[in-house]
Design an enzyme around this catalytic site. Structure first.
Site, PDB file in Angstrom:
ATOM      1  NE  ARG A 122      38.837 -25.092 -54.659  1.00 36.21           N
ATOM      2  CZ  ARG A 122      37.992 -24.345 -53.957  1.00 36.21           C
ATOM      3  NH1 ARG A 122      37.952 -24.449 -52.647  1.00 36.21           N
ATOM      4  NH2 ARG A 122      37.197 -23.490 -54.554  1.00 36.21           N
ATOM      5  CG  ASN A 160      34.227 -28.258 -50.702  1.00 31.69           C
ATOM      6  OD1 ASN A 160      33.534 -27.917 -49.746  1.00 31.69           O
ATOM      7  ND2 ASN A 160      34.511 -27.445 -51.699  1.00 31.69           N
ATOM      8  CD  GLU A 161      31.248 -25.953 -53.719  1.00 31.80           C
ATOM      9  OE1 GLU A 161      32.160 -25.752 -54.538  1.00 31.80           O
ATOM     10  OE2 GLU A 161      30.546 -25.047 -53.243  1.00 31.80           O
ATOM     11  CD  GLU A 317      31.425 -23.728 -49.291  1.00 32.04           C
ATOM     12  OE1 GLU A 317      31.586 -22.931 -50.231  1.00 32.04           O
ATOM     13  OE2 GLU A 317      32.023 -24.801 -49.201  1.00 32.04           O
ATOM     14  CD1 TRP A 325      34.648 -17.402 -56.029  1.00 35.54           C
ATOM     15  CD2 TRP A 325      33.237 -17.380 -57.753  1.00 35.54           C
ATOM     16  NE1 TRP A 325      33.391 -17.689 -55.534  1.00 35.54           N
ATOM     17  CE2 TRP A 325      32.502 -17.685 -56.573  1.00 35.54           C
ATOM     18  CE3 TRP A 325      32.541 -17.314 -58.966  1.00 35.54           C
ATOM     19  CZ2 TRP A 325      31.127 -17.915 -56.576  1.00 35.54           C
ATOM     20  CZ3 TRP A 325      31.174 -17.546 -58.962  1.00 35.54           C
ATOM     21  CH2 TRP A 325      30.488 -17.832 -57.781  1.00 35.54           C
ATOM     22  CD  GLU A 365      38.594 -19.899 -52.214  1.00 35.16           C
ATOM     23  OE1 GLU A 365      38.810 -20.520 -51.164  1.00 35.16           O
ATOM     24  OE2 GLU A 365      37.627 -20.110 -52.952  1.00 35.16           O
ATOM     25  CE  LYS A 366      46.513 -12.555 -52.701  1.00 41.28           C
ATOM     26  NZ  LYS A 366      46.536 -13.812 -53.479  1.00 41.28           N
ATOM     27  CG  PHE A 367      41.435 -10.056 -53.081  1.00 38.47           C
ATOM     28  CD1 PHE A 367      41.942  -9.181 -52.131  1.00 38.47           C
ATOM     29  CD2 PHE A 367      42.253 -10.441 -54.137  1.00 38.47           C
ATOM     30  CE1 PHE A 367      43.240  -8.685 -52.236  1.00 38.47           C
ATOM     31  CE2 PHE A 367      43.547  -9.951 -54.251  1.00 38.47           C
ATOM     32  CZ  PHE A 367      44.045  -9.074 -53.299  1.00 38.47           C
ATOM     33  CG  HIS A 368      35.458 -15.567 -50.832  1.00 36.78           C
ATOM     34  ND1 HIS A 368      34.483 -15.512 -49.861  1.00 36.78           N
ATOM     35  CD2 HIS A 368      34.934 -16.274 -51.860  1.00 36.78           C
ATOM     36  CE1 HIS A 368      33.409 -16.169 -50.296  1.00 36.78           C
ATOM     37  NE2 HIS A 368      33.653 -16.639 -51.507  1.00 36.78           N
TER      38      HIS A 368
HETATM   39  C1  GLA Z   1      33.137 -22.963 -53.113  1.00 39.70           C
HETATM   40  C2  GLA Z   1      34.064 -23.784 -52.253  1.00 39.70           C
HETATM   41  C3  GLA Z   1      34.726 -23.007 -51.163  1.00 39.70           C
HETATM   42  C4  GLA Z   1      35.164 -21.652 -51.646  1.00 39.70           C
HETATM   43  C5  GLA Z   1      33.970 -20.929 -52.189  1.00 39.70           C
HETATM   44  C6  GLA Z   1      34.293 -19.505 -52.621  1.00 39.70           C
HETATM   45  O1  GLA Z   1      31.853 -22.978 -52.731  1.00 39.70           O
HETATM   46  O2  GLA Z   1      33.416 -24.888 -51.683  1.00 39.70           O
HETATM   47  O3  GLA Z   1      35.837 -23.748 -50.698  1.00 39.70           O
HETATM   48  O4  GLA Z   1      36.105 -21.809 -52.645  1.00 39.70           O
HETATM   49  O5  GLA Z   1      33.482 -21.614 -53.305  1.00 39.70           O
HETATM   50  O6  GLA Z   1      33.174 -18.807 -53.065  1.00 39.70           O
END
Ligand code: GLA
Length: 699
Positions: A122, A160-161, A317, A325, A365-368
């Site tokens: 992404r 996003n961000e 978030e 990560w 992000e499967k371990f988040h």
């Molecule tokens: C960021 C992104 C999310 C996700 C989180 C994981 O904040 O906006 O999509 O990847 O990190 O911590």
């Protein structure tokens, strides 16, 4: 914006944006539809009232350029709506589809070292690319036209961000836009040459098309040029946001936000950005390696409230437990998620959201962690998510949402100054704005002194004390504003390596501290940075010596403080010396000073003080400014108060116990304890280890 009660059997649980918002990112496109139904049921069980949808859905919404598939999103929004869950609908432009990169390879991001970034992940395309901008406009328009009046849509979540993971690009479209940006800022090439000091190292430009992007060159790139490129990049990315926001506004009355990362994305000037959103929202993840990560979380919350100019904001978030990560993704301890969330509410958040609702089975992000973890409804995390939903419901009922967070102290924070200071070839790599800001903030946090952040040019007159932990770049207007603030009766404390350059990263004619000479009552003859590991002793005098005597900290003996990293050769003019170096590079020289100016006073500290030494310095400054720290309670017992904006005079005091002991808090005016399960409070409450209590007090 009121929630439609037809779909809200329990109005205390689902209150949309009129109360504390609760939920998370929801990515149902990763799951079969029968799971969506279960999700909505469980969201209701958890007290969720809003989810962010569609953030990564561009490839599903527009599988081929110009061909849209909305059937799945129609179904989803209707399902959520029937369940009473409001929607924060995203534009998906942070993840362009594969067709975009195939059709427009020239829109790929080029990094400073010339690497062209590929897809399969992404991250946006080059912000100045006309192809990217056009594609973003098309998908945003299609979404806004279709869902602009959908009853489920409570808010729009643009992109996003922004700024992460891509804040700047060195591609050809960026180069062309950069030259236009420069022409608008400086009008003439002479203006550019002068601002950048291009007579140094023979860099003079005679034609606009000679100006490159500041990619990596043989040695250090012109710092003034790089500072401008940072400004240009923040503006270019902001332009992407504005385009989408304006399209949405043509079709929808719902408020528009984009999730900032106030602390962790240093490349966007959020003082400028925050003026362009209807609601400020922010993302923050704890640093697992830091056992006191709750302090940085608090800093981030105070910073976010400040860029929102004191208005309520949304934590859009954070994580229920570990992330995926960091090097070691430490799980949150029981109740830590509630402490984090309620600390943010205490500091002005009227929304608590997470990444993400349901844990992903595949992908990066499967371990988040998630609100609904892989272990499902029986997990500790899900139980705590339900408890938090109930607690937020109680706080909403009590009227916490919409209240303000009073602060008597401001810390200066200026992204442009940080960009400039972070460039190469500074006097010492140990002089770090982030370290200084965090050190001052941490002491204030431990002292339970709530702070706002402020930029140097803003009206500061409401504050008893303004601290400049790291103001390397100070504009003439900023310096004049600080002087006016002091003349008018304010107390200012300035830390070293401040007021050094103007907005072009140029040292002022007349000295290294010329911008603040009058306000500080001194001149800086020379910077005297120290070798790594070296330190020296300062001997306090006057008001600072008195504060050291009064200090309860056993480490402060005989008015002697330790400093390191930095010293100045100071030529004191009108200031009073508050400490001298006993040794180090300038024995007997002035180290800490206080200057009277008009009705106020300005302190200067030329040393890096930490821990008890910084606390002693701040004690003297607090006394001078009439600010009252709370040193009688444990350092890790967090106290913050929100004040009702109506005539009730209600004050909601959040008592957050990060320690492992019971902490007694005494107040003569407690009316009730608002957290479910807590005892009704009397004048004194005993907050158990790890717990958060919120009490309503009368002023
Ligand atoms: C960021 C992104 C999310 C996700 C989180 C994981 O904040 O906006 O999509 O990847 O990190 O911590």
């Amino acid at each position: 914006m009121r929630f439609d009660p037809r779909f809200c059997p329990n109005a205390t649980r689902v209150l949309g944006l009129d109360a504390i918002t609760y939920g998370g990112d929801y990515n149902p496109e990763q799951w079969p539809r029968e799971i969506w139904h279960e999700d909505v049921e469980l969201m209701v069980r958890a007290g969720v009232n809003m989810v962010s949808v569609g953030i990564w859905s561009w490839a599903k919404l527009e599988p081929r350029e110009g061909e849209f598939d909305f059937e799945w999103l129609d179904y989803l929004l209707d399902l959520l709506h029937k369940g009473g869950i409001r929607v924060d609908l995203a534009t998906p432009t942070a993840a362009p589809p594969a067709w975009f990169y195939k059709n427009y390879p020239q829109a790929r991001v080029v990094t400073r070292d010339g690497t062209v970034l590929t897809n399969a992940s992404r991250g946006m395309a080059a912000p100045s690319s006309p192809d990217y901008q056009r594609a973003c406009a098309n998908v945003t328009r299609a979404l806004a036209q279709r869902y602009g009046n959908h009853p489920a849509v409570a808010m729009w979540h643009v992109h996003n961000e922004y700024g992460a993971p891509v804040s700047d690009s060195y591609d050809n479209a960026s180069r062309d836009a950069w030259r236009i940006w420069l022409a608008q800022r400086y009008l003439t090439l002479d203006g550019v040459n002068e601002a950048w000091g291009t007579s140094f190292w023979g860099q003079t430009y005679y034609e606009w098309d000679e100006i490159p992007v500041p990619a990596i060159s043989a040695t250090v790139t012109n710092p003034s040029m790089r500072l401008d490129y940072a400004r240009f990049s923040s503006d270019a990315v902001l332009g992407c946001y504005l385009q989408e926001r304006d399209i949405i506004k043509e079709h929808s009355a719902a408020p528009v936000t984009t999730n900032f990362m106030a602390l962790n994305c240093p490349s966007m000037d959020l003082w400028a950005w925050a003026q362009e959103v209807d609601i400020v929202s922010n993302d923050y993840y704890l640093e697992a390696a830091d056992p006191r990560g709750h302090i940085k979380l608090a800093l981030d919350s105070d910073l976010t409230r400040s860029i929102a100019r004191g208005k309520p904001w949304i934590l859009l978030e954070h994580s229920t437990s570990g992330v995926n990560w960091q090097d070691r993704n430490v799980a949150k301890k029981p109740k830590e998620m509630a402490r984090n969330s309620l600390s943010s509410v205490a500091r002005g958040a009227d929304g608590i959201m997470f990444f993400q609702w349901r844990a992903a089975r595949f992908g990066a992000e499967k371990f988040h962690s998630a609100m609904l973890p892989h272990a499902g409804v029986r997990s500790r995390v899900f139980r705590e998510v339900c408890d938090l939903g109930a607690a937020l419901g109680e706080l909403s009922q009590a009227g916490v949402a919409g209240s303000s967070v009073p602060a008597e102290v401001a810390l200066l924070w200026d992204w442009e100054s940080f960009w400039a200071q972070d460039l190469e070839w500074r006097p010492s790599i140990d002089a770090q704005h982030r370290e200084r800001t965090l050190a001052f903030y941490t002491q204030l946090w431990e002292d339970k002194v709530t702070v706002d952040f402020a930029y140097p040019e803003q009206d500061l007159s409401a504050y008893k004390l303004v601290i400049a932990p790291a103001s390397y770049l100070l504009t003439d207007a900023g310096a004049a504003n600080l002087a006016d603030y002091v003349r008018g009766g304010g107390k200012l404390a300035v830390s070293f390596f401040s007021g050094v350059v103007n907005e072009n990263d140029t040292v002022r004619h007349g000295g290294l501290g010329a911008a603040l000479e009058d306000v500080l009552g001194l001149r800086i003859d020379e910077f005297l940075p120290l070798r790594s590991g070296d330190s020296y002793t300062l001997l306090a005098e006057g008001k600072l010596a008195d504060a050291c005597v009064a200090s309860v900290d056993a480490r402060i003996v005989g008015g002697k403080l330790r400093g390191d990293v930095w010293a100045d050769d100071l030529d004191v003019q009108t200031a009073e010396i508050m400490a001298r170096y006993l040794d180090g590079p300038k024995p007997d020289g002035a180290a800490i000073t206080r200057n009277l100016l008009g009705q106020g006073a300005a302190w200067y500290v030329s040393s890096r003080l930490v821990g008890a030494d910084l606390a002693a310095f701040l004690d003297a400054v607090y006394l001078d400014a009439g600010v009252s720290p709370r040193r009688d309670l444990p350092a890790d017992f967090e106290i913050v108060t929100r004040a009702s904006r109506d005539e009730s005079g209600d004050r909601f005091t959040f008592l957050i116990n990060h320690t492992e002991q019971v902490v007694d808090y005494v107040s003569g005016t407690i009316v009730e304890n608002l957290i479910p399960g807590g005892e009704q409070a009397s004048a004194a409450v005993a907050v158990p280890p790890g717990e958060v209590w919120v009490v309503r007090e009368h002023a």
